[in-house]
Enzyme design. Sequence first.
Site, PDB file in Angstrom:
ATOM      1  N   ASN A   1     -14.707 -29.913  17.636  1.00 52.43           N
ATOM      2  CA  ASN A   1     -15.630 -31.033  17.875  1.00 52.43           C
ATOM      3  C   ASN A   1     -14.956 -32.377  17.643  1.00 52.43           C
ATOM      4  O   ASN A   1     -15.148 -33.331  18.412  1.00 52.43           O
ATOM      5  CB  ASN A   1     -16.858 -30.906  16.971  1.00 52.43           C
ATOM      6  CG  ASN A   1     -17.836 -29.859  17.462  1.00 52.43           C
ATOM      7  OD1 ASN A   1     -17.911 -29.576  18.662  1.00 52.43           O
ATOM      8  ND2 ASN A   1     -18.597 -29.280  16.541  1.00 52.43           N
TER       9      ASN A   1
ATOM     10  N   HIS B   1     -18.130 -33.091  21.036  1.00 54.63           N
ATOM     11  CA  HIS B   1     -19.180 -32.092  20.858  1.00 54.63           C
ATOM     12  C   HIS B   1     -19.535 -31.373  22.164  1.00 54.63           C
ATOM     13  O   HIS B   1     -19.960 -30.210  22.136  1.00 54.63           O
ATOM     14  CB  HIS B   1     -20.430 -32.748  20.263  1.00 54.63           C
ATOM     15  CG  HIS B   1     -20.278 -33.116  18.821  1.00 54.63           C
ATOM     16  ND1 HIS B   1     -20.478 -32.236  17.780  1.00 54.63           N
ATOM     17  CD2 HIS B   1     -19.908 -34.305  18.232  1.00 54.63           C
ATOM     18  CE1 HIS B   1     -20.270 -32.840  16.625  1.00 54.63           C
ATOM     19  NE2 HIS B   1     -19.917 -34.100  16.865  1.00 54.63           N
TER      20      HIS B   1
ATOM     21  N   GLU C   1     -22.122 -22.936  14.425  1.00 54.04           N
ATOM     22  CA  GLU C   1     -21.156 -22.081  15.123  1.00 54.04           C
ATOM     23  C   GLU C   1     -21.235 -20.636  14.657  1.00 54.04           C
ATOM     24  O   GLU C   1     -20.313 -19.854  14.852  1.00 54.04           O
ATOM     25  CB  GLU C   1     -19.733 -22.616  14.906  1.00 54.04           C
ATOM     26  CG  GLU C   1     -19.215 -22.483  13.487  1.00 54.04           C
ATOM     27  CD  GLU C   1     -19.572 -23.654  12.587  1.00 54.04           C
ATOM     28  OE1 GLU C   1     -18.860 -23.869  11.587  1.00 54.04           O
ATOM     29  OE2 GLU C   1     -20.562 -24.378  12.887  1.00 54.04           O
TER      30      GLU C   1
ATOM     31  N   ASP D   1     -18.407 -16.132  12.903  1.00 54.75           N
ATOM     32  CA  ASP D   1     -18.283 -17.579  12.744  1.00 54.75           C
ATOM     33  C   ASP D   1     -17.037 -18.046  13.502  1.00 54.75           C
ATOM     34  O   ASP D   1     -15.940 -17.488  13.322  1.00 54.75           O
ATOM     35  CB  ASP D   1     -18.169 -17.949  11.266  1.00 54.75           C
ATOM     36  CG  ASP D   1     -18.228 -19.446  11.052  1.00 54.75           C
ATOM     37  OD1 ASP D   1     -19.343 -19.973  10.912  1.00 54.75           O
ATOM     38  OD2 ASP D   1     -17.158 -20.076  11.047  1.00 54.75           O
TER      39      ASP D   1
ATOM     40  N   ASP E   1     -19.909 -27.411  22.628  1.00 49.44           N
ATOM     41  CA  ASP E   1     -21.045 -26.700  23.235  1.00 49.44           C
ATOM     42  C   ASP E   1     -20.568 -25.687  24.271  1.00 49.44           C
ATOM     43  O   ASP E   1     -21.110 -24.579  24.374  1.00 49.44           O
ATOM     44  CB  ASP E   1     -22.003 -27.696  23.897  1.00 49.44           C
ATOM     45  CG  ASP E   1     -22.780 -28.513  22.868  1.00 49.44           C
ATOM     46  OD1 ASP E   1     -22.777 -28.122  21.679  1.00 49.44           O
ATOM     47  OD2 ASP E   1     -23.392 -29.533  23.252  1.00 49.44           O
TER      48      ASP E   1
END
Length: 342
Positions: A229, A234, A264, A221, A238
């Site tokens: 973010n 965002h 994530e 994680d 990505d």
Amino acid sequence: MSTIILGSMLLIHYVLSAHVPFLTPVNYLFNGMLVPNAIFLLLVLALEIVYRRWPNGMELATVISSILTSHSYFYFIHDSYDTLPIILIFPLLISMMYFKKRYLIITLAMCLIAMVALYVQPGRYVKEEDLIEIIIVGSILFCAAMTGLGVIHRSHALVEKLDQSMQSEQELLVQTIVMERMTKIDPLTGLHNHKSFHEYFAQLLEQYNRSPFPLQLAILDIDNFKQVNDTYGHWVGDIALKQVAACISKHITANAFAARYGGEEFVVLLCETSEAEAYASIERLRKSIALNPVAELNRRPVTVSVGLHAVAPGETKAYCFQQADHALYESKNNGKNRTTVQ
């Protein structure tokens, strides 16, 4: 073919030699049987040599040999039988086998020239019967050639339809593969997706329960991903996801399976490695991710916390995932950017 021709000629000699004067042993057996059959066998031997040394020229050599064979029989025994010129159909049939119009046309021309040349010779009187025979046999050869052209044309049409059918089938297969890939691959990271992971993990557990082998489940994680973010957007998140996924793909072995589980979170299944080897492999992956800065994060890296669980006999998929998830939470609670084994 040589056996069939030789047998038929022996049968003719046996049945008619007493009644037909020209079927004498010297004239018939030597000129009519031995010589043309010897030529035929020599041509077969030559074809065998061509096949072994120059296989690319086999088609043309076969057509030429069929022409020479028919011409040799025609030349040596044409005076004995009125129907013999029909043997000139033989090379036409051979040329049809390769479905090439030029072979058929060249063969037809050579057969017609040979037939006319044999009857129309200097000093030889051409009888009416000879002219009739030339016309009849020539017409038969033309009809055979036209039939052959029709067969070749039809075969080309069938091949074209077959090619179109195969092309459509290939396109459908490609579309099926693409659709199947879209259902199993995460479009952002290129790793397997949530659904694909559960299917593969279920199959692995079935095999494991039948015949146990080393199997570990790791959950990774990304640390503080919500903050990435919120701070950078965002689209930067990505980019970080793709960079982590690329690092995972680079470091896992052929016996490992990696997927983006969601958001994530990533999962890795390690097969055929001991617990110590699996831990060392995951640690190398974790450190590699932490040492790779993300340009869009002002050259700062992202880190991952990892929970690792070694599968034991009798455990279910849900239990294994629960144990690895507990180990992940311990890594998060103990400072993040670490691996915990449960």
